[in-house]
Write a protein that holds these residues in place. Structure first.
Motif, PDB file in Angstrom:
ATOM      1  N   ALA A 136      38.508  48.002 -10.182  1.00  0.00           N
ATOM      2  CA  ALA A 136      38.206  49.425 -10.095  1.00  0.00           C
ATOM      3  C   ALA A 136      37.730  49.694  -8.668  1.00  0.00           C
ATOM      4  N   ARG A 137      37.684  50.950  -8.264  1.00  0.00           N
ATOM      5  CA  ARG A 137      37.220  51.250  -6.901  1.00  0.00           C
ATOM      6  C   ARG A 137      35.823  50.682  -6.723  1.00  0.00           C
ATOM      7  N   HIS A 138      35.648  49.917  -5.666  1.00  0.00           N
ATOM      8  CA  HIS A 138      34.371  49.273  -5.392  1.00  0.00           C
ATOM      9  C   HIS A 138      34.037  49.454  -3.916  1.00  0.00           C
ATOM     10  N   TRP A 139      32.791  49.246  -3.603  1.00  0.00           N
ATOM     11  CA  TRP A 139      32.327  49.399  -2.232  1.00  0.00           C
ATOM     12  C   TRP A 139      31.797  48.059  -1.748  1.00  0.00           C
ATOM     13  N   THR A 140      32.063  47.774  -0.498  1.00  0.00           N
ATOM     14  CA  THR A 140      31.494  46.607   0.153  1.00  0.00           C
ATOM     15  C   THR A 140      31.204  46.990   1.600  1.00  0.00           C
ATOM     16  N   PRO A 141      30.159  46.436   2.183  1.00  0.00           N
ATOM     17  CA  PRO A 141      29.885  46.777   3.580  1.00  0.00           C
ATOM     18  C   PRO A 141      30.912  46.189   4.554  1.00  0.00           C
ATOM     19  N   LEU A 142      31.774  45.314   4.090  1.00  0.00           N
ATOM     20  CA  LEU A 142      32.830  44.756   4.925  1.00  0.00           C
ATOM     21  C   LEU A 142      34.151  45.399   4.519  1.00  0.00           C
ATOM     22  N   HIS A 143      34.839  45.980   5.483  1.00  0.00           N
ATOM     23  CA  HIS A 143      36.149  46.553   5.200  1.00  0.00           C
ATOM     24  C   HIS A 143      37.018  46.406   6.450  1.00  0.00           C
ATOM     25  N   CYS A 144      38.283  46.706   6.293  1.00  0.00           N
ATOM     26  CA  CYS A 144      39.223  46.600   7.410  1.00  0.00           C
ATOM     27  C   CYS A 144      39.616  47.990   7.893  1.00  0.00           C
ATOM     28  N   ASP A 145      39.752  48.116   9.207  1.00  0.00           N
ATOM     29  CA  ASP A 145      40.276  49.314   9.840  1.00  0.00           C
ATOM     30  C   ASP A 145      41.672  48.993  10.355  1.00  0.00           C
ATOM     31  N   PHE A 177      44.187  48.802  -5.581  1.00  0.00           N
ATOM     32  CA  PHE A 177      43.444  47.695  -6.184  1.00  0.00           C
ATOM     33  C   PHE A 177      41.943  47.828  -5.980  1.00  0.00           C
ATOM     34  N   GLY A 178      41.499  49.011  -5.524  1.00  0.00           N
ATOM     35  CA  GLY A 178      40.082  49.283  -5.384  1.00  0.00           C
ATOM     36  C   GLY A 178      39.484  48.952  -4.035  1.00  0.00           C
ATOM     37  N   HIS A 179      40.258  48.401  -3.117  1.00  0.00           N
ATOM     38  CA  HIS A 179      39.746  48.015  -1.808  1.00  0.00           C
ATOM     39  C   HIS A 179      39.715  49.216  -0.858  1.00  0.00           C
ATOM     40  N   GLY A 180      38.641  49.330  -0.085  1.00  0.00           N
ATOM     41  CA  GLY A 180      38.513  50.402   0.889  1.00  0.00           C
ATOM     42  C   GLY A 180      39.128  50.029   2.226  1.00  0.00           C
ATOM     43  N   TRP A 181      39.733  51.005   2.879  1.00  0.00           N
ATOM     44  CA  TRP A 181      40.368  50.861   4.183  1.00  0.00           C
ATOM     45  C   TRP A 181      40.083  52.099   5.005  1.00  0.00           C
ATOM     46  N   CYS A 182      40.154  51.989   6.307  1.00  0.00           N
ATOM     47  CA  CYS A 182      40.120  53.151   7.193  1.00  0.00           C
ATOM     48  C   CYS A 182      41.335  53.099   8.103  1.00  0.00           C
ATOM     49  N   LEU A 183      41.909  54.255   8.357  1.00  0.00           N
ATOM     50  CA  LEU A 183      42.924  54.399   9.397  1.00  0.00           C
ATOM     51  C   LEU A 183      42.239  55.035  10.587  1.00  0.00           C
ATOM     52  N   LEU A 184      42.430  54.463  11.776  1.00  0.00           N
ATOM     53  CA  LEU A 184      41.840  54.969  13.015  1.00  0.00           C
ATOM     54  C   LEU A 184      42.930  55.289  14.014  1.00  0.00           C
ATOM     55  N   GLN A 185      42.732  56.379  14.728  1.00  0.00           N
ATOM     56  CA  GLN A 185      43.580  56.688  15.881  1.00  0.00           C
ATOM     57  C   GLN A 185      42.634  56.924  17.047  1.00  0.00           C
ATOM     58  N   PHE A 186      42.684  56.048  18.036  1.00  0.00           N
ATOM     59  CA  PHE A 186      41.835  56.226  19.207  1.00  0.00           C
ATOM     60  C   PHE A 186      42.375  57.364  20.068  1.00  0.00           C
ATOM     61  N   LEU A 187      41.469  58.136  20.654  1.00  0.00           N
ATOM     62  CA  LEU A 187      41.810  59.211  21.572  1.00  0.00           C
ATOM     63  C   LEU A 187      41.102  58.945  22.895  1.00  0.00           C
ATOM     64  N   GLY A 188      41.644  59.465  23.963  1.00  0.00           N
ATOM     65  CA  GLY A 188      41.026  59.288  25.278  1.00  0.00           C
ATOM     66  C   GLY A 188      40.831  57.818  25.579  1.00  0.00           C
ATOM     67  N   ARG A 189      39.587  57.434  25.835  1.00  0.00           N
ATOM     68  CA  ARG A 189      39.252  56.038  26.144  1.00  0.00           C
ATOM     69  C   ARG A 189      38.766  55.280  24.912  1.00  0.00           C
ATOM     70  N   GLY A 190      39.031  55.811  23.707  1.00  0.00           N
ATOM     71  CA  GLY A 190      38.611  55.129  22.493  1.00  0.00           C
ATOM     72  C   GLY A 190      37.103  54.971  22.441  1.00  0.00           C
ATOM     73  N   TYR A 191      36.635  53.813  22.014  1.00  0.00           N
ATOM     74  CA  TYR A 191      35.189  53.578  21.897  1.00  0.00           C
ATOM     75  C   TYR A 191      34.480  53.650  23.236  1.00  0.00           C
ATOM     76  N   ASP A 192      35.197  53.493  24.347  1.00  0.00           N
ATOM     77  CA  ASP A 192      34.565  53.649  25.661  1.00  0.00           C
ATOM     78  C   ASP A 192      34.030  55.067  25.864  1.00  0.00           C
ATOM     79  N   GLU A 193      34.524  56.019  25.101  1.00  0.00           N
ATOM     80  CA  GLU A 193      34.008  57.397  25.192  1.00  0.00           C
ATOM     81  C   GLU A 193      32.531  57.473  24.791  1.00  0.00           C
ATOM     82  N   ILE A 194      32.073  56.538  23.950  1.00  0.00           N
ATOM     83  CA  ILE A 194      30.698  56.594  23.452  1.00  0.00           C
ATOM     84  C   ILE A 194      29.884  55.361  23.827  1.00  0.00           C
ATOM     85  N   ALA A 195      30.496  54.425  24.534  1.00  0.00           N
ATOM     86  CA  ALA A 195      29.790  53.192  24.920  1.00  0.00           C
ATOM     87  C   ALA A 195      28.665  53.503  25.893  1.00  0.00           C
ATOM     88  N   THR A 196      27.552  52.815  25.733  1.00  0.00           N
ATOM     89  CA  THR A 196      26.400  53.020  26.631  1.00  0.00           C
ATOM     90  C   THR A 196      26.200  51.805  27.506  1.00  0.00           C
TER      91      THR A 196
END
Length: 132
Positions: free
Chosen positions: A65-74, A113-132
């Protein structure tokens, strides 16, 4: 380090059909009737048929059934809208709307099968846009 993604599923044929359609992966090797290796991403994905109720690591029985885990794939894609349409057509369920941030766009999914996934599309510089 080399990462492998192992996904327990209750029905190997249905999982193979979903993952090859949804994420454009291809079958590389089969392991009898209990497993299949999928390639096409930067880490191989292994679908492993395990019946619901069976016990894996630990003491908790498998529940598909749909379940949650702190580990998932993007899954990083070039065109989020096209990837989302392909995943939904293959049987995924969207869990919320597409959200946009400084780094890009994201949508959460559940596979059949109940596993969570995320689809990501980077824009601009991706995570570098928010990196400190």
């Amino acid at each position: 380090m080399h990462v492998l993604v192992n996904i327990d599923v209750p029905d190997l044929a249905a999982a193979e059909a979903f993952y090859t359609r949804a994420f454009d992966l291809r079958v590389s090797r089969r392991f009898g009737n209990a497993g299949v290796e999928l390639l096409g991403g930067n880490a191989p994905v292994y679908l492993l048929e395990k019946p619901a109720g069976s016990t894996g690591a630990g003491i908790m029985p498998r529940d598909y059934a749909r379940h949650w885990t702190p580990l998932h794939c993007d899954v990083v894609v070039d065109d989020l809208d096209a990837a989302l349409a392909r995943a939904l057509d293959a049987g995924a369920t969207a869990e919320g709307d597409v959200r946009e941030y400084a780094w890009g766009r994201i949508v959460q999914l559940a596979d059949p099968f109940g596993h969570g996934w995320c689809l990501l599309q980077f824009l601009g510089r991706g995570y570098d846009e928010i990196a400190t």
